[in-house]
Design a protein around this motif. Structure first.
Motif, PDB file in Angstrom:
ATOM      1  N   GLY A  86      -7.678   4.752  -3.994  1.00  0.00           N
ATOM      2  CA  GLY A  86      -7.530   5.856  -3.062  1.00  0.00           C
ATOM      3  C   GLY A  86      -8.427   5.705  -1.844  1.00  0.00           C
ATOM      4  N   ASP A  87      -8.754   6.836  -1.225  1.00  0.00           N
ATOM      5  CA  ASP A  87      -9.493   6.781   0.028  1.00  0.00           C
ATOM      6  C   ASP A  87     -10.898   6.209  -0.132  1.00  0.00           C
ATOM      7  OD1 ASP A  87      -7.333   7.771   1.342  1.00  0.00           O
ATOM      8  OD2 ASP A  87      -8.362   9.474   2.236  1.00  0.00           O
ATOM      9  N   ALA A  88     -11.514   6.360  -1.290  1.00  0.00           N
ATOM     10  CA  ALA A  88     -12.829   5.761  -1.492  1.00  0.00           C
ATOM     11  C   ALA A  88     -12.764   4.258  -1.281  1.00  0.00           C
ATOM     12  CB  ALA A  88     -13.352   6.084  -2.889  1.00  0.00           C
ATOM     13  N   GLY A  89     -11.723   3.635  -1.794  1.00  0.00           N
ATOM     14  CA  GLY A  89     -11.566   2.199  -1.618  1.00  0.00           C
ATOM     15  C   GLY A  89     -11.365   1.791  -0.183  1.00  0.00           C
ATOM     16  N   GLY A  90     -10.958   2.758   0.676  1.00  0.00           N
ATOM     17  CA  GLY A  90     -10.842   2.442   2.090  1.00  0.00           C
ATOM     18  C   GLY A  90     -12.157   2.005   2.698  1.00  0.00           C
ATOM     19  N   ALA A  91     -13.277   2.538   2.199  1.00  0.00           N
ATOM     20  CA  ALA A  91     -14.584   2.104   2.685  1.00  0.00           C
ATOM     21  C   ALA A  91     -14.820   0.633   2.357  1.00  0.00           C
ATOM     22  CB  ALA A  91     -15.677   2.973   2.070  1.00  0.00           C
ATOM     23  N   LEU A  92     -14.460   0.233   1.150  1.00  0.00           N
ATOM     24  CA  LEU A  92     -14.604  -1.163   0.757  1.00  0.00           C
ATOM     25  C   LEU A  92     -13.682  -2.048   1.584  1.00  0.00           C
ATOM     26  CD1 LEU A  92     -15.673  -3.395  -1.047  1.00  0.00           C
ATOM     27  CD2 LEU A  92     -13.998  -2.724  -2.784  1.00  0.00           C
ATOM     28  N   THR A 104       0.854  -1.187   0.000  1.00  0.00           N
ATOM     29  CA  THR A 104       0.000   0.000   0.000  1.00  0.00           C
ATOM     30  C   THR A 104       0.889   1.237   0.000  1.00  0.00           C
ATOM     31  OG1 THR A 104      -0.175   0.234   2.417  1.00  0.00           O
ATOM     32  CG2 THR A 104      -1.722  -1.263   1.328  1.00  0.00           C
ATOM     33  N   LEU A 105       0.564   2.190  -0.853  1.00  0.00           N
ATOM     34  CA  LEU A 105       1.347   3.424  -0.998  1.00  0.00           C
ATOM     35  C   LEU A 105       0.382   4.598  -1.138  1.00  0.00           C
ATOM     36  CD1 LEU A 105       3.709   2.036  -3.771  1.00  0.00           C
ATOM     37  CD2 LEU A 105       4.534   2.707  -1.517  1.00  0.00           C
ATOM     38  N   ASP A 106       0.469   5.567  -0.229  1.00  0.00           N
ATOM     39  CA  ASP A 106      -0.360   6.761  -0.374  1.00  0.00           C
ATOM     40  C   ASP A 106       0.321   7.943   0.297  1.00  0.00           C
ATOM     41  OD1 ASP A 106      -0.857   6.481   2.333  1.00  0.00           O
ATOM     42  OD2 ASP A 106      -3.015   6.217   2.145  1.00  0.00           O
ATOM     43  N   GLY A 107      -0.470   9.005   0.579  1.00  0.00           N
ATOM     44  CA  GLY A 107       0.092  10.172   1.250  1.00  0.00           C
ATOM     45  C   GLY A 107       0.410   9.849   2.696  1.00  0.00           C
ATOM     46  N   VAL A 108      -0.636   9.706   3.506  1.00  0.00           N
ATOM     47  CA  VAL A 108      -0.465   9.325   4.911  1.00  0.00           C
ATOM     48  C   VAL A 108      -1.809   8.880   5.451  1.00  0.00           C
ATOM     49  CG1 VAL A 108      -0.820  11.700   5.732  1.00  0.00           C
ATOM     50  CG2 VAL A 108       0.422  10.066   7.165  1.00  0.00           C
ATOM     51  N   GLY A 119       8.652 -14.173  -1.044  1.00  0.00           N
ATOM     52  CA  GLY A 119       8.738 -15.271  -1.999  1.00  0.00           C
ATOM     53  C   GLY A 119       7.445 -15.558  -2.730  1.00  0.00           C
ATOM     54  N   MET A 120       6.482 -14.658  -2.625  1.00  0.00           N
ATOM     55  CA  MET A 120       5.188 -14.899  -3.261  1.00  0.00           C
ATOM     56  C   MET A 120       5.220 -14.527  -4.738  1.00  0.00           C
ATOM     57  SD  MET A 120       2.383 -13.914  -0.354  1.00  0.00           S
ATOM     58  CE  MET A 120       2.012 -15.110   0.927  1.00  0.00           C
ATOM     59  N   LYS A 121       4.306 -15.120  -5.496  1.00  0.00           N
ATOM     60  CA  LYS A 121       4.281 -14.923  -6.941  1.00  0.00           C
ATOM     61  C   LYS A 121       3.316 -13.819  -7.382  1.00  0.00           C
ATOM     62  CE  LYS A 121       5.516 -19.713  -7.994  1.00  0.00           C
ATOM     63  NZ  LYS A 121       5.125 -20.962  -8.716  1.00  0.00           N
ATOM     64  N   ARG A 122       2.401 -13.441  -6.488  1.00  0.00           N
ATOM     65  CA  ARG A 122       1.378 -12.460  -6.846  1.00  0.00           C
ATOM     66  C   ARG A 122       1.438 -11.276  -5.899  1.00  0.00           C
ATOM     67  NH1 ARG A 122      -0.709 -17.575  -7.377  1.00  0.00           N
ATOM     68  NH2 ARG A 122      -1.457 -18.115  -9.482  1.00  0.00           N
ATOM     69  N   LEU A 123       1.032 -10.126  -6.434  1.00  0.00           N
ATOM     70  CA  LEU A 123       1.081  -8.882  -5.656  1.00  0.00           C
ATOM     71  C   LEU A 123      -0.242  -8.149  -5.793  1.00  0.00           C
ATOM     72  CD1 LEU A 123       2.699  -6.711  -4.045  1.00  0.00           C
ATOM     73  CD2 LEU A 123       3.368  -5.750  -6.259  1.00  0.00           C
ATOM     74  N   CYS A 124      -0.754  -7.632  -4.677  1.00  0.00           N
ATOM     75  CA  CYS A 124      -1.932  -6.772  -4.657  1.00  0.00           C
ATOM     76  C   CYS A 124      -1.509  -5.369  -4.238  1.00  0.00           C
ATOM     77  CB  CYS A 124      -2.968  -7.298  -3.671  1.00  0.00           C
ATOM     78  SG  CYS A 124      -3.667  -8.897  -4.120  1.00  0.00           S
ATOM     79  N   LEU A 125      -2.086  -4.364  -4.895  1.00  0.00           N
ATOM     80  CA  LEU A 125      -1.718  -2.968  -4.650  1.00  0.00           C
ATOM     81  C   LEU A 125      -2.945  -2.142  -4.308  1.00  0.00           C
ATOM     82  CD1 LEU A 125       0.638  -2.269  -7.707  1.00  0.00           C
ATOM     83  CD2 LEU A 125       1.356  -2.488  -5.340  1.00  0.00           C
ATOM     84  N   ALA A 126      -2.754  -1.163  -3.411  1.00  0.00           N
ATOM     85  CA  ALA A 126      -3.779  -0.162  -3.136  1.00  0.00           C
ATOM     86  C   ALA A 126      -3.093   1.072  -2.569  1.00  0.00           C
ATOM     87  CB  ALA A 126      -4.852  -0.695  -2.176  1.00  0.00           C
ATOM     88  N   GLY A 127      -3.903   2.094  -2.282  1.00  0.00           N
ATOM     89  CA  GLY A 127      -3.376   3.404  -1.911  1.00  0.00           C
ATOM     90  C   GLY A 127      -3.328   4.274  -3.153  1.00  0.00           C
ATOM     91  N   GLY A 128      -3.356   5.592  -2.951  1.00  0.00           N
ATOM     92  CA  GLY A 128      -3.441   6.513  -4.080  1.00  0.00           C
ATOM     93  C   GLY A 128      -2.350   6.344  -5.108  1.00  0.00           C
TER      94      GLY A 128
END
Length: 611
Positions: A336-342, A148-152, A300-309
């Motif tokens: 982004g932050d909308a996805g934080g609700a989900l 996860t990568l965003d502002g703060v 060592g995992m083969k898949r990556l999930c990403l979120a944050g702005g």
């Protein structure tokens, strides 16, 4: 039945999401109802719509989950202001009333929104836990690494961890004030765009950079401002910034280093601004790749999930797919932050209430078509109410044939059909469509329809079964979150002397046989369209392909500059009336601009500075 409501609010892109029996049944941003772009107020209307959509009373909820911890966030603000006192007093005094009135006591707003009938307990998840849950628990993967990568959030600005089954575990964090998201936002404001909305513009402007100029600014950034480590973590010299205590992102020292005061909004775009955009985009891509390689080594995992702005930076995502160590990526469409609700709702359902996670090949995102839809009666009531002239179709084939003829003849068609998209990308249901083969269409759409800067690129929506023929992409990209090059078979040789052109003078060069969706660097931000979950949009694309031999349409969001994507038929009509859109497709109803009697007062024009 188990139902969990997730809520994000009080920064930007407030939203609500509802999970019932492990399925995401509704998710929507508050801005779509309030018509305030990036609305950060408590999402009372979004909450109400989610419950109506699921036919649930508040009393049926088993849990309500808020996407961060306000007390921890307030702690961070107080510690920061006290550490910098008295310099931060002005900023603190500006922020304090909102905290003392609303932000610190979000439970009061939730109680007001749900009423006395709701006895569900209220839980708080950490900001980046919500992002991580939105990435992994909505994905189709049984196990994956998570970044996860965003502002703060509260203190975290980025995290990584792992997801297995129904569990998300965060293992490491980067802490405020050192933040890739805030660094990108600092350059966004410095180059004259608005923080939390203009970052897309910086990304789109970056390919216009002169390589030598961008390298010079990148070297200054690396030598003086940021220390980037091998694992992708970074340390930022705060003397170059003002976001901790002031009211702007950058300081006079930053301005001196990079050659002048911040660009004023609407001021002309100079080569220097483009080079700055190129520098921060290049730096961001390097950070993302370093983080991913570090996380791969650790897990060592083969898949990556990403979120944050930052995960909405589709250029960085494309490089990560091509050059990174993971076999597969899944990026939360509302990163982004909308996805934080989900994420809060999913975390509540699985982690807090302990419900299992069933295997779903496509995940639970449902194509991100999670918002309001309107039946034929509602559409007809809108059109009749404004005195519109329209043709109503009972046969989908005839309707699509009529729309395709308009598109093939160079007309711009707005499409409003089915559930609204959740997240910043229009994926066909609240979209403006046009023929990508027309070399003049990019400027036409930007200046006469979207009323925005002429350099802004447009995305192609492509039949999934033909995407590999047109783009260097070997997998689906249903959410418009990956950038890839146009394939060699569809590229055109550059004309003599074009290599000497700089800046926006490069805009008019035709680089492919779909020039309106080919950016100046030969790439495109791709949406692949499959029959499921949106068979009607797929059928329209298929009809265009059968008529023209081209399986691609321009797809851009159905909205005006500075406004949210349209939500209701009334929103759609107002946008249609205010622009040079030639035709409006509202469900099964087709309106031609030439047939309407519209008052001149309904028209809007682009600011002169954008020409």
């Amino acid at each position: 039945m188990t139902a969990v409501l997730g809520i994000s609010a009080h920064y930007h892109d407030s939203a609500a999401a509802l999970v019932v029996e492990g399925e995401v049944v509704a998710a929507v941003e508050e801005e779509r109802f309030s018509r305030v772009k990036h609305d950060g107020d408590f999402p009372e209307r979004a909450v109400a719509w989610c419950l109506r959509e699921a036919a649930l009373e508040p009393s049926a909820l088993d849990a309500v989950v808020f996407y961060d911890k306000p007390v921890l966030k307030m702690e961070r603000l107080l510690e920061t202001y006290l550490a910098l006192a008295p310099r931060g007093l002005r900023s603190f005094m500006r922020a304090a009333p909102a905290w003392l009135d609303r932000k610190l006591f979000v439970h009061r707003e939730i109680d007001r929104a749900l009423g006395d009938r709701c006895e569900a307990p209220l839980y708080y998840t950490r900001h980046h836990e919500a992002h991580a849950a939105s990435a992994f628990l909505a994905s189709p993967f049984e196990e994956a690494a998570i970044v996860t990568l965003d502002g703060v959030g509260e203190w975290s600005t980025s995290t990584w961890g792992v997801g297995r089954g129904a569990r998300v575990e965060l293992r490491q964090e980067q802490r405020f004030p050192h933040s890739l998201g805030l660094l990108y936002s600092a350059f966004t404001q410095y180059t004259g765009f608005r923080v939390n909305s203009g970052e897309y513009k910086v990304m789109g402007l970056a390919p216009y950079a002169d390589p030598a100029g961008a390298r010079r600014f990148l070297d200054l950034l690396r030598e003086h401002v940021v220390d980037l480590r091998d694992d992708g973590s970074l340390w930022m010299d705060q003397s170059y910034f003002d976001y901790c205590a002031g009211l702007t992102m950058t300081s006079p020292r930053f301005h001196a280093l990079f050659g002048g005061a911040p660009r004023s909004p609407e001021a002309p775009l100079t080569q220097r601004v483009m080079d700055l955009a190129g520098a921060i985009q290049s730096f961001t891509e390097e950070v993302v790749l370093r983080v991913a390689r570090h996380v791969h080594r650790q897990t060592g995992m083969k898949r990556l999930c990403l979120a944050g702005g930052v995960a909405l930076n589709c250029v960085a995502n494309g490089r990560l797919l091509r050059e990174g160590p993971f076999d597969d990526l899944w990026i939360q469409p509302a990163a982004g932050d909308a996805g934080g609700a989900l994420g809060a709702a999913l975390q509540g359902y699985h982690a807090i209430l302990g419900r299992p996670r069933a295997a779903r090949p496509g995940g639970v995102q449902r194509g991100s078509l999670l918002g309001p839809s309107f039946d034929r009666a509602a559409v007809r009531a809108c059109l009749d109410g404004v005195g519109a002239r329209y043709t109503a179709y009972d046969d989908e084939g005839s309707l699509h044939a009529a729309v395709v003829e308009l598109l093939a003849s160079g007309k711009v068609v707005a499409r409003f059909d089915g559930p609204m998209e959740f997240g910043p990308r229009a994926l066909g249901n609240r979209s403006i469509l046009a023929d990508p083969r027309d070399p003049s269409m990019q400027k036409t759409l930007n200046l006469r329809v979207k009323l925005r800067e002429s350099f802004r690129p447009f995305a192609p929506a492509c039949l999934e079964e033909h995407a590999g023929d047109y783009f260097e992409l070997d997998r689906p990209s249903p959410y418009m979150l990956l950038v890839a090059s146009v394939s060699a078979a569809h590229r055109r040789p550059l004309p003599p002397g074009s290599e000497a052109l700089q800046g926006l003078s490069r805009l008019d060069i035709e680089r492919s046989d779909i020039p309106a969706v080919t950016h100046v660097d030969g790439t495109a931000r791709i949406q692949t369209v499959a029959r499921s979950p949106n068979p009607r949009f797929h059928a329209l694309l298929r009809a265009f392909y059968e008529r023209t031999g081209c399986p691609v349409l321009i797809n851009t969001s159905f909205n005006l500059r500075g406004e949210p994507v349209v939500c209701t038929p009334d929103d759609a009509w107002r946008c249609f009336a205010a622009t040079d859109i030639d035709a409006l497709l509202l469900g099964d109803h087709l309106c031609l601009k030439a047939d309407q009697r519209l008052p001149e007062s309904s028209r809007r024009t682009a600011p002169a500075a954008l020409d």
